[in-house]
Scaffold this motif. Structure first.
Motif, mmCIF file in Angstrom:
data_model
loop_
_atom_site.group_PDB
_atom_site.id
_atom_site.type_symbol
_atom_site.label_atom_id
_atom_site.label_comp_id
_atom_site.label_asym_id
_atom_site.label_seq_id
_atom_site.Cartn_x
_atom_site.Cartn_y
_atom_site.Cartn_z
ATOM 1 N N ASP A 173 30.933 36.053 38.290
ATOM 2 C CA ASP A 173 31.572 37.214 38.903
ATOM 3 C C ASP A 173 33.085 37.091 38.811
ATOM 4 O OD1 ASP A 173 31.871 39.572 40.298
ATOM 5 O OD2 ASP A 173 31.259 38.754 42.239
ATOM 6 N N SER A 175 36.933 39.247 40.218
ATOM 7 C CA SER A 175 37.427 40.221 41.182
ATOM 8 C C SER A 175 37.393 41.618 40.582
ATOM 9 C CB SER A 175 38.850 39.883 41.623
ATOM 10 O OG SER A 175 39.777 40.216 40.610
ATOM 11 N N GLU A 178 40.616 42.356 38.601
ATOM 12 C CA GLU A 178 40.653 41.795 37.250
ATOM 13 C C GLU A 178 39.694 42.534 36.324
ATOM 14 O OE1 GLU A 178 41.517 39.505 33.944
ATOM 15 O OE2 GLU A 178 42.624 39.899 35.815
ATOM 16 N N ASP A 204 41.063 44.771 49.461
ATOM 17 C CA ASP A 204 41.981 44.288 48.434
ATOM 18 C C ASP A 204 41.196 44.110 47.143
ATOM 19 O OD1 ASP A 204 43.653 42.889 46.751
ATOM 20 O OD2 ASP A 204 44.159 41.322 48.187
ATOM 21 N N GLY A 206 41.902 42.575 44.597
ATOM 22 C CA GLY A 206 42.017 41.206 44.114
ATOM 23 C C GLY A 206 41.031 40.267 44.773
ATOM 24 N N LYS A 207 40.435 40.687 45.891
ATOM 25 C CA LYS A 207 39.449 39.876 46.593
ATOM 26 C C LYS A 207 38.023 40.376 46.402
ATOM 27 C CE LYS A 207 42.342 38.440 50.552
ATOM 28 N NZ LYS A 207 42.392 38.471 52.040
ATOM 29 N N LEU A 208 37.854 41.681 46.273
ATOM 30 C CA LEU A 208 36.507 42.250 46.199
ATOM 31 C C LEU A 208 35.779 41.797 44.942
ATOM 32 C CD1 LEU A 208 37.225 45.895 47.399
ATOM 33 C CD2 LEU A 208 35.757 44.238 48.556
ATOM 34 N N SER A 209 34.480 41.641 45.068
ATOM 35 C CA SER A 209 33.630 41.256 43.953
ATOM 36 C C SER A 209 33.327 42.467 43.081
ATOM 37 C CB SER A 209 32.320 40.667 44.488
ATOM 38 O OG SER A 209 31.279 40.774 43.543
ATOM 39 N N ASN A 447 33.503 40.554 49.128
ATOM 40 C CA ASN A 447 34.474 39.789 48.348
ATOM 41 C C ASN A 447 33.776 38.814 47.398
ATOM 42 O OD1 ASN A 447 36.673 41.041 49.540
ATOM 43 N ND2 ASN A 447 37.000 39.432 51.054
ATOM 44 N N LEU A 448 34.579 38.176 46.545
ATOM 45 C CA LEU A 448 34.055 37.128 45.675
ATOM 46 C C LEU A 448 33.320 36.088 46.516
ATOM 47 C CD1 LEU A 448 37.076 36.690 43.245
ATOM 48 C CD2 LEU A 448 34.776 37.426 42.609
#
Length: 497
Positions: A173, A175, A178, A204, A206-209, A447-448
């Motif tokens: 997985d 973010s 990305e 965010d 940048g944090k979410l999966s 999140n991740l």
């Protein structure tokens, strides 16, 4: 793509006090329904009286089951609730529903609420995103996309580069930020994804999966490589299924008296004595039958059931003892981020707001460095949200981006957002009406690493047959997704296993 779907499910003291009569109405209907359709076949405990728990209870009662619904707060519905006063209609949490989830249509029809549904106003079609301090129309057509100042010429070209990507299977997985950057470039993340995520998750990117927060995009990449090609193929399949015609777009809807209508209608179908408010469930364990221990603030009680459905938020799940040994198998869910969010409903005289408010609202990218996550033009969204000659705005503040702001008092919040409202919308003078709803743990962040929480829930169910877990921690954060989760939970309990 606006903060109307915020799936906040925990209440705060200020929110309850602001709700007033609407809060009491959520459980005043309990006991008005008559006998279940069939003789009771089994007794089922339902933990959590939000939309998921209410839906599960309604479905099971209609199938002849005896249910007991335990809710820790003094009202049903979780974040969903409406206050009608002095010509204003305030939504304390979610502001609208999207008709894309079949479960929504199924429940509305089952409750007989079709005649109370209202579509969004024509003025709500336009969406805005702030860039360089200006409200820019979100392009809704190819022509509008090429003309919009929201993205640079280079950024627009980069978006179309996605069509050349090939299908792929990722080893791990990544973010969401990305993921979208790889497909569409950084500008699409900053002025497309970032404000959208703020409106949906208050999160965010940048944090979410990527895999769990937006699984449909993840699946499109695996099957097509290009998200744009995948979306085109999906649209083609929908047309084919609709006899070659483009199917109508899902409507944005509410009810004449707000989303509280849905809570009240579900609660009204539950038999007298089936709901226990102010009940904190401490433990569940099975023997010959399931036992549920709950506390009313003074005394512990234990009741016996055939099955247990758990629709608690992540905080409640993390503290729930499951099994005879008193273990807490879901304690890891305490690590699931649930940022605070404040919803500030402000009413103004029409002449106090220079902007025409000709849209749904505006989302604010993090790069703009403003206090708001988004501003909803509530009186432009649905009829009957403001008195004649007035307009209403709903401002969302906090989330992962600025959690400290969400915890401000009403007066502090007004001082914080007033300069931005003046700058963006030409607001002048003080509001003539104010409502502040605060959610200390608003929206679970997928999140991740979220997969480990899902695995823990699945393992808990396997280890304890007869216990079923669902809700916004597991099944999606929107109201329609929570309705679907309730239907699915009821279906599991209704199975012979």
């Amino acid at each position: 793509m606006i903060p109307s779907q915020i799936g906040i499910n925990h209440t705060g003291a200020r929110a309850d006090s602001a709700l007033g009569k609407a809060g009491r109405a959520a459980h005043s209907y309990v006991g008005t329904m008559t006998t279940p359709a069939q003789p009771a076949r089994a007794t089922i405990a339902i933990l959590g009286g939000g939309i998921t728990g209410l839906t599960a209870a309604f479905r099971l009662v209609s199938r002849g089951y005896s249910v007991r619904l335990f809710e820790q707060t003094r009202r049903l519905g979780g974040s969903v609730g409406s206050e009608c006063t002095e010509g204003w209609l305030v939504e304390r949490g979610p502001n609208s529903l999207l008709e894309s989830e079949p479960a929504l249509a199924e429940i509305v029809q089952s409750l007989g609420l079709q005649d109370q549904l209202i579509p969004s106003l024509p003025t709500a079609k336009k969406r805005f995103i702030v860039r360089r301090g200006q409200l820019c129309d979100l392009p809704m057509s190819p022509g509008g996309f090429f003309k919009t100042p929201l993205f640079s010429f280079r950024g627009k070209l980069r978006l179309f580069g996605d069509v050349f990507r090939r299908p792929r299977t990722r080893p791990a997985d990544i973010s969401l930020g990305e993921f979208i950057r790889q497909h569409f470039g950084q500008e699409a993340v900053d002025y497309g994804l970032n404000p959208f995520v703020s409106g949906v998750y208050a999160g965010d990117p940048g944090k979410l999966s990527a895999q769990y927060a937006f699984p449909k995009l993840w699946a499109l990449e695996q099957s097509h490589g290009s998200i744009l090609r995948g979306m085109g193929a999906a649209a083609k399949a929908r047309r084919a299924a609709n006899g070659g015609q483009r199917p109508p777009r899902p409507r944005l809807i509410s009810f004449t008296r707000g989303l509280q209508t849905l809570v009240d209608a579900l609660a009204a179908r539950l038999p007298e004595g089936s709901v226990q408010l102010g009940a904190r469930v401490e433990a569940v364990w099975s023997g010959p039958r399931w036992q549920v221990r709950w506390h009313d603030g003074q005394t512990s009680h234990t009741e016996v059931f055939d099955k247990v459905l758990c629709a608690l938020p992540s905080g409640g799940l993390s503290q729930l003892a499951v099994g005879a040994d008193g273990a807490m198998p879901l304690a890891g869910l305490a690590q699931l981020e649930n940022p605070p969010v404040s919803s500030l409903f402000l009413g103004f005289r029409r002449e106090q707001v220079r902007h025409p408010l000709d849209g749904f609202g505006a989302l604010i990218p993090a790069l703009e460095r403003r206090p708001e996550l988004g501003i909803l033009f509530s009186s432009s969204l649905f009829a009957g949200r403001a008195p004649e000659g007035h307009v209403a705005l709903t401002i969302m503040v906090g989330g992962v981006r600025q959690p400290v702001l969400a915890r401000q008092s009403t007066e502090e919040l007004l001082a914080t957002v007033t300069p931005s409202l003046r700058d963006l919308l030409g607001v002048s003078g003080a509001p003539v009406f104010v409502r502040h709803n605060f959610w200390p743990a608003a929206i679970p962040q997928y999140n991740l690493g979220y997969g480990r929480h899902l695995a823990a829930i699945e393992a808990c169910e396997r280890a304890h047959p007869g216990l079923f877990i669902g809700g916004n921690t597991r099944d999606g954060i929107s109201v329609p997704q929570c309705l679907r989760a309730g239907i699915n939970l009821a279906g599991k309990a209704d199975s012979p296993s």
